[in-house]
Design a protein around this motif. Sequence first.
Motif, PDB file in Angstrom:
ATOM      1  N   UNK A   1      28.414  -8.323  11.729  1.00  0.00           N
ATOM      2  CA  UNK A   1      27.190  -8.243  10.920  1.00  0.00           C
ATOM      3  C   UNK A   1      26.828  -6.788  10.670  1.00  0.00           C
ATOM      4  N   UNK A   2      26.882  -5.981  11.722  1.00  0.00           N
ATOM      5  CA  UNK A   2      26.551  -4.558  11.552  1.00  0.00           C
ATOM      6  C   UNK A   2      27.578  -3.848  10.668  1.00  0.00           C
ATOM      7  N   UNK A   3      28.821  -4.242  10.785  1.00  0.00           N
ATOM      8  CA  UNK A   3      29.849  -3.651   9.937  1.00  0.00           C
ATOM      9  C   UNK A   3      29.600  -3.981   8.470  1.00  0.00           C
ATOM     10  N   UNK A   4      29.179  -5.203   8.212  1.00  0.00           N
ATOM     11  CA  UNK A   4      28.863  -5.600   6.845  1.00  0.00           C
ATOM     12  C   UNK A   4      27.709  -4.772   6.289  1.00  0.00           C
ATOM     13  N   UNK A   5      26.690  -4.553   7.115  1.00  0.00           N
ATOM     14  CA  UNK A   5      25.561  -3.742   6.673  1.00  0.00           C
ATOM     15  C   UNK A   5      25.969  -2.284   6.469  1.00  0.00           C
ATOM     16  N   UNK A   6      26.829  -1.769   7.326  1.00  0.00           N
ATOM     17  CA  UNK A   6      27.292  -0.388   7.177  1.00  0.00           C
ATOM     18  C   UNK A   6      28.100  -0.201   5.902  1.00  0.00           C
ATOM     19  N   UNK A   7      28.764  -1.271   5.461  1.00  0.00           N
ATOM     20  CA  UNK A   7      29.572  -1.187   4.244  1.00  0.00           C
ATOM     21  C   UNK A   7      28.743  -1.386   2.974  1.00  0.00           C
ATOM     22  N   UNK A   8      27.425  -1.525   3.135  1.00  0.00           N
ATOM     23  CA  UNK A   8      26.547  -1.587   1.967  1.00  0.00           C
ATOM     24  C   UNK A   8      26.110  -2.962   1.548  1.00  0.00           C
ATOM     25  N   UNK A   9      26.437  -4.004   2.289  1.00  0.00           N
ATOM     26  CA  UNK A   9      26.013  -5.357   1.919  1.00  0.00           C
ATOM     27  C   UNK A   9      24.527  -5.519   2.217  1.00  0.00           C
ATOM     28  N   UNK A  10      23.822  -6.212   1.305  1.00  0.00           N
ATOM     29  CA  UNK A  10      22.413  -6.500   1.578  1.00  0.00           C
ATOM     30  C   UNK A  10      22.299  -7.709   2.492  1.00  0.00           C
ATOM     31  N   UNK A  11      21.075  -8.114   2.791  1.00  0.00           N
ATOM     32  CA  UNK A  11      20.869  -9.197   3.754  1.00  0.00           C
ATOM     33  C   UNK A  11      21.469 -10.510   3.298  1.00  0.00           C
ATOM     34  N   UNK A  12      21.280 -10.854   2.013  1.00  0.00           N
ATOM     35  CA  UNK A  12      21.814 -12.127   1.516  1.00  0.00           C
ATOM     36  C   UNK A  12      23.334 -12.127   1.531  1.00  0.00           C
ATOM     37  N   UNK A  13      23.948 -11.013   1.109  1.00  0.00           N
ATOM     38  CA  UNK A  13      25.408 -10.939   1.110  1.00  0.00           C
ATOM     39  C   UNK A  13      25.975 -11.031   2.516  1.00  0.00           C
ATOM     40  N   UNK A  14      25.305 -10.378   3.476  1.00  0.00           N
ATOM     41  CA  UNK A  14      25.762 -10.464   4.862  1.00  0.00           C
ATOM     42  C   UNK A  14      25.665 -11.890   5.382  1.00  0.00           C
ATOM     43  N   UNK A  15      24.580 -12.566   5.031  1.00  0.00           N
ATOM     44  CA  UNK A  15      24.431 -13.955   5.466  1.00  0.00           C
ATOM     45  C   UNK A  15      25.493 -14.853   4.833  1.00  0.00           C
ATOM     46  N   UNK A  16      25.726 -14.674   3.538  1.00  0.00           N
ATOM     47  CA  UNK A  16      26.648 -15.564   2.823  1.00  0.00           C
ATOM     48  C   UNK A  16      28.105 -15.309   3.194  1.00  0.00           C
ATOM     49  N   UNK A  17      28.476 -14.069   3.416  1.00  0.00           N
ATOM     50  CA  UNK A  17      29.882 -13.731   3.634  1.00  0.00           C
ATOM     51  C   UNK A  17      30.262 -13.622   5.101  1.00  0.00           C
ATOM     52  N   UNK A  18      29.293 -13.429   5.998  1.00  0.00           N
ATOM     53  CA  UNK A  18      29.622 -13.213   7.413  1.00  0.00           C
ATOM     54  C   UNK A  18      28.961 -14.278   8.305  1.00  0.00           C
TER      55      UNK A  18
END
Length: 302
Positions: free
Chosen positions: A197-214
Motif C-alpha cells: 500500500x505504501x509503495x503504491x502511494x509512493x509511486x503516485x497512486x491516489x487513494x481510490x487507485x490504491x484501493x482498486x489496484x492493491x
Amino acid sequence: MSGFSRRSRARAQLALLLGPVSLFLAIFLAGPLIIMLIYSFLAPGLYGGVEWEFYPHNFGRILGFADPEFEIFDPVYIAIFLRSLRIALTTVLITLLVCYPAAFQISRLSDRWKSFALFLITLPFFASLIVRLFIWILILKKTGFINVALSELGLIDTPLELIYTEGAVVLGMVYIFIPFMFLPVYASVEKLDWTLVRASQDLGANGFQTFRRVILPLTLPGVIAGSIIVFIPALGNFVVPAVLGGAKSLMLGNLIEQQFLAARNWPFGAALAMLVMTIVLALLFIYIRYEARRGDDAPVIR
C-alpha cells in the motif's frame, strides 16, 4: 523399503483418522440429501407421504412445466424465490458495507483492544437466536421502543409499520449474519501487506487507485468467502422471516417448512429444497474453482 512402509503407515493412520468422520458425513449428510433427491421425483400421496412412481412435475410447479392435468404452474413460487434471492443479496451487501471498513479499523488497534473488539463481535453467539429475534419484536412493534420514542418526541402521530415487513427481515438477517461476514473479511485484512500500500502511494497512486489496484485484490478472497458464507444460510433461512416477517415476507425456507409440515406435500417440499441445494452447490463450485485458479496463478518463490 523403509520409505514405502512409512508411506503405507502414514496412509493407514490418515484412513483411521478420517474414516469415522467420512462415514458419519456419508450417513447423516449425503444420506438425507439422496433421500430428498429421490423424494423430489416422486408423486405426492393423497393424505401425505409419497407415491412410489416417477413424477417430475414437482419441479414443473416451480419452473413452469407443470402437468396441467394434475398440477398448476403458479408464479407465486417464482415470486417467493426472487424475494428470497433479493433479501439474501441485500443482506450480503449490507453486511459487507458494515464489516469491510470495520475490519480495517479493528486491524489497526492494539492487541488488547483488538481482542476485546473481536469478543464483542462474537458475543451474540453466546445468546439464543430466538431470544435475540424476540428482542427485535419488542423494539419494532407498534408499542415498541422506536415507535414510543418517536411518539414522545412528537415526530409521529400514528405508529410506524416497522415489524412484519421485508425491511424487518433484512434487519434481522443483517444482525444475525454480521459475524459470519466479519470474520473471513477480517482474516483477509489482517494478512494485508501494508508495504505494498505504501509503495503504491509512493509511486503516485491516489487513494481510490490504491484501493482498486492493491487493497481490494488482496482482500477479495475474504470478501468472496464472507459473501458465500452469508448468502447460503440467508437464502434458506426460515426463522427470521417467521418471527419478523410474518406472511408478507415468505421466503423459500418458510415455504419448504410449510410443504413438509402443514401441506404434507413432501415431494414438492423436497423439490424446493433441492432447488436451494443446487444454488448452494453451484456457488461452492464457483468458489472452489476461483480458489484453484488463484492458487495456480500465484507466483512460485524458489
